[in-house]
Design a protein around this motif. Sequence first.
Motif, PDB file in Angstrom:
ATOM      1  N   SER A   1       0.840  -1.206   0.000  1.00 51.98           N
ATOM      2  CA  SER A   1       0.000   0.000   0.000  1.00 51.98           C
ATOM      3  C   SER A   1       0.870   1.249   0.000  1.00 51.98           C
ATOM      4  N   GLY A   2       2.149   1.104   0.333  1.00 52.77           N
ATOM      5  CA  GLY A   2       3.068   2.247   0.339  1.00 52.77           C
ATOM      6  C   GLY A   2       4.406   1.807   0.878  1.00 52.77           C
ATOM      7  N   PRO A   3       5.394   2.727   0.907  1.00 53.49           N
ATOM      8  CA  PRO A   3       6.736   2.385   1.376  1.00 53.49           C
ATOM      9  C   PRO A   3       6.758   1.864   2.812  1.00 53.49           C
ATOM     10  N   ARG A   4       5.896   2.429   3.672  1.00 55.55           N
ATOM     11  CA  ARG A   4       5.851   1.996   5.068  1.00 55.55           C
ATOM     12  C   ARG A   4       5.418   0.529   5.160  1.00 55.55           C
ATOM     13  N   ASP A   5       4.452   0.163   4.321  1.00 60.39           N
ATOM     14  CA  ASP A   5       3.952  -1.225   4.280  1.00 60.39           C
ATOM     15  C   ASP A   5       5.082  -2.176   3.895  1.00 60.39           C
ATOM     16  N   ALA A   6       5.838  -1.813   2.848  1.00 63.60           N
ATOM     17  CA  ALA A   6       6.952  -2.672   2.414  1.00 63.60           C
ATOM     18  C   ALA A   6       7.992  -2.799   3.532  1.00 63.60           C
ATOM     19  N   LEU A   7       8.309  -1.670   4.176  1.00 63.86           N
ATOM     20  CA  LEU A   7       9.290  -1.672   5.263  1.00 63.86           C
ATOM     21  C   LEU A   7       8.798  -2.534   6.425  1.00 63.86           C
ATOM     22  N   ASP A   8       7.540  -2.400   6.776  1.00 57.84           N
ATOM     23  CA  ASP A   8       6.974  -3.191   7.878  1.00 57.84           C
ATOM     24  C   ASP A   8       7.050  -4.688   7.599  1.00 57.84           C
ATOM     25  N   ARG A   9       7.034  -5.053   6.320  1.00 60.23           N
ATOM     26  CA  ARG A   9       7.135  -6.478   5.977  1.00 60.23           C
ATOM     27  C   ARG A   9       8.577  -6.924   5.823  1.00 60.23           C
ATOM     28  N   GLY A  10       9.505  -6.009   6.079  1.00 65.17           N
ATOM     29  CA  GLY A  10      10.922  -6.397   6.081  1.00 65.17           C
ATOM     30  C   GLY A  10      11.663  -6.112   4.793  1.00 65.17           C
ATOM     31  N   ILE A  11      11.109  -5.233   3.962  1.00 61.12           N
ATOM     32  CA  ILE A  11      11.797  -4.856   2.729  1.00 61.12           C
ATOM     33  C   ILE A  11      12.379  -3.465   2.915  1.00 61.12           C
ATOM     34  N   ALA A  12      13.711  -3.406   3.083  1.00 60.08           N
ATOM     35  CA  ALA A  12      14.379  -2.135   3.355  1.00 60.08           C
ATOM     36  C   ALA A  12      15.151  -1.691   2.123  1.00 60.08           C
ATOM     37  N   THR A  13      15.122  -0.399   1.846  1.00 54.32           N
ATOM     38  CA  THR A  13      15.842   0.158   0.700  1.00 54.32           C
ATOM     39  C   THR A  13      16.917   1.113   1.191  1.00 54.32           C
ATOM     40  N   VAL A  14      18.121   0.942   0.658  1.00 49.98           N
ATOM     41  CA  VAL A  14      19.203   1.885   0.946  1.00 49.98           C
ATOM     42  C   VAL A  14      19.497   2.632  -0.343  1.00 49.98           C
ATOM     43  N   HIS A  15      19.256   3.949  -0.330  1.00 54.19           N
ATOM     44  CA  HIS A  15      19.441   4.751  -1.534  1.00 54.19           C
ATOM     45  C   HIS A  15      20.847   5.305  -1.609  1.00 54.19           C
ATOM     46  N   GLN A  16      21.206   5.713  -2.804  1.00 53.04           N
ATOM     47  CA  GLN A  16      22.533   6.280  -3.029  1.00 53.04           C
ATOM     48  C   GLN A  16      22.721   7.527  -2.164  1.00 53.04           C
ATOM     49  N   ASP A  17      21.721   8.412  -2.169  1.00 57.08           N
ATOM     50  CA  ASP A  17      21.766   9.569  -1.274  1.00 57.08           C
ATOM     51  C   ASP A  17      21.162   9.111   0.041  1.00 57.08           C
ATOM     52  N   LEU A  18      22.030   8.668   0.945  1.00 58.66           N
ATOM     53  CA  LEU A  18      21.608   7.988   2.164  1.00 58.66           C
ATOM     54  C   LEU A  18      20.765   8.891   3.040  1.00 58.66           C
ATOM     55  N   ALA A  19      19.818   8.297   3.728  1.00 59.65           N
ATOM     56  CA  ALA A  19      19.017   9.054   4.687  1.00 59.65           C
ATOM     57  C   ALA A  19      19.796   9.153   5.993  1.00 59.65           C
ATOM     58  N   LEU A  20      20.988   9.750   5.912  1.00 62.55           N
ATOM     59  CA  LEU A  20      21.823   9.926   7.094  1.00 62.55           C
ATOM     60  C   LEU A  20      22.043  11.418   7.284  1.00 62.55           C
ATOM     61  N   VAL A  21      22.248  11.824   8.531  1.00 58.49           N
ATOM     62  CA  VAL A  21      22.444  13.240   8.827  1.00 58.49           C
ATOM     63  C   VAL A  21      23.928  13.453   9.133  1.00 58.49           C
ATOM     64  N   PRO A  22      24.686  14.144   8.244  1.00 56.51           N
ATOM     65  CA  PRO A  22      26.153  14.196   8.318  1.00 56.51           C
ATOM     66  C   PRO A  22      26.712  14.693   9.640  1.00 56.51           C
ATOM     67  N   LEU A  23      26.071  15.706  10.262  1.00 51.80           N
ATOM     68  CA  LEU A  23      26.633  16.278  11.490  1.00 51.80           C
ATOM     69  C   LEU A  23      26.244  15.485  12.724  1.00 51.80           C
ATOM     70  N   MET A  24      25.331  14.546  12.575  1.00 50.68           N
ATOM     71  CA  MET A  24      24.884  13.748  13.708  1.00 50.68           C
ATOM     72  C   MET A  24      25.848  12.569  13.889  1.00 50.68           C
ATOM     73  N   SER A  25      25.961  12.084  15.128  1.00 50.21           N
ATOM     74  CA  SER A  25      26.923  11.018  15.417  1.00 50.21           C
ATOM     75  C   SER A  25      26.549   9.721  14.691  1.00 50.21           C
ATOM     76  N   VAL A  26      27.535   8.835  14.603  1.00 51.17           N
ATOM     77  CA  VAL A  26      27.312   7.530  13.974  1.00 51.17           C
ATOM     78  C   VAL A  26      26.168   6.798  14.679  1.00 51.17           C
ATOM     79  N   TRP A  27      26.207   6.770  16.020  1.00 43.02           N
ATOM     80  CA  TRP A  27      25.200   5.983  16.730  1.00 43.02           C
ATOM     81  C   TRP A  27      23.799   6.594  16.615  1.00 43.02           C
ATOM     82  N   ARG A  28      23.718   7.942  16.600  1.00 41.48           N
ATOM     83  CA  ARG A  28      22.380   8.553  16.462  1.00 41.48           C
ATOM     84  C   ARG A  28      21.802   8.268  15.075  1.00 41.48           C
ATOM     85  N   ASN A  29      22.672   8.281  14.074  1.00 46.70           N
ATOM     86  CA  ASN A  29      22.226   7.923  12.735  1.00 46.70           C
ATOM     87  C   ASN A  29      21.763   6.465  12.684  1.00 46.70           C
ATOM     88  N   PHE A  30      22.506   5.614  13.383  1.00 43.96           N
ATOM     89  CA  PHE A  30      22.170   4.185  13.379  1.00 43.96           C
ATOM     90  C   PHE A  30      20.759   3.972  13.931  1.00 43.96           C
TER      91      PHE A  30
END
Length: 235
Positions: free
Chosen positions: A70-99
């Motif tokens: 039904s949408g991206p959240r539905d796919a994620l909830d079923r265990g389908i995760a996507t890692v994009h080239q432009d990562l959804a990471l915040v550069p100034l935030m620590s490694v563990w907070r990003n994790f």
Amino acid sequence: SPLLEVRDLGKTYGNIIALSGVSTVVEAGSVTCVLGDNGAGKSTLIKILAGVHQHDEGALLFDGTPIWFSGPRDALDRGIATVHQDLALVPLMSVWRNFFLGNEPTKGFGPFRRFDVAAAKETTRAELAAMGIDIRDPDQPIGQLSGGERQSVAIARAVHFGARVLILDEPTSALGVRQAGVVLRYIAQARARGLAVVFITHNPHHAYPIGDRFLVLKRGRSLGNFTKADLTRDE
Ligand code: ADP
Ligand code: ADP
């Protein structure tokens, strides 16, 4: 049966045929590579697998059952995760907070519930170490890590939070040879942990060493769907 199966999949945007008659499978503990130049339909396939778009021909089977997310959240909830080239990471935030972004662990109950920082740091360190990345200081901003390490953190995060299918959208394309090597080793780790990996790339040299299966697309059509055994057979 394969965890994910694409069967005669088709998708059009208005009168543009983005995908037509495309089939492949993605088994647990294996890497299916999707190869093709610009306009081949790779992004469209990812978007269908990740629940962003729905197919309009053929079938998508998850665990042997036809499925429409039904949408991206539905796919994620079923265990389908996507890692994009432009990562959804915040550069100034620590490694563990990003994790833990979006998945903060808590301890205590009710009004005493709070983020367990020590546990989060230790989990980050241990999870990255388990996959061969030694982060000395989980407090350092993630922007200080190399491109390959950042990709690896994004993959480790998906694995840790229970992904069964990992869709990697051109994870090595923006990287140099050494950094691409880091990410390829990491993808092999995810496979070893039993994930079904879909590795999208336009670079056959990155796909070949770690792929178990290869889907080659051109202008929305399949040029072939091979296993490694098909490619290395003598005759
Ligand atoms: P790739 O990721 O392999 O470059 P795409 O899936 O992005 O391929 O594109 C496949 C075809 O579909 C291309 O002709 C592209 O222009 C077209 N296309 C992709 N997305 C859209 C859209 N939202 N609307 C119209 N056409 C699209
Ligand atoms: P990507 O790098 O993910 O392949 P693109 O540059 O191909 O991204 O496309 C960026 C966005 O525009 C995507 O959401 C894609 O679906 C959409 N898009 C691509 N081609 C077209 C098109 N011909 N018409 C409309 N939208 C398009």
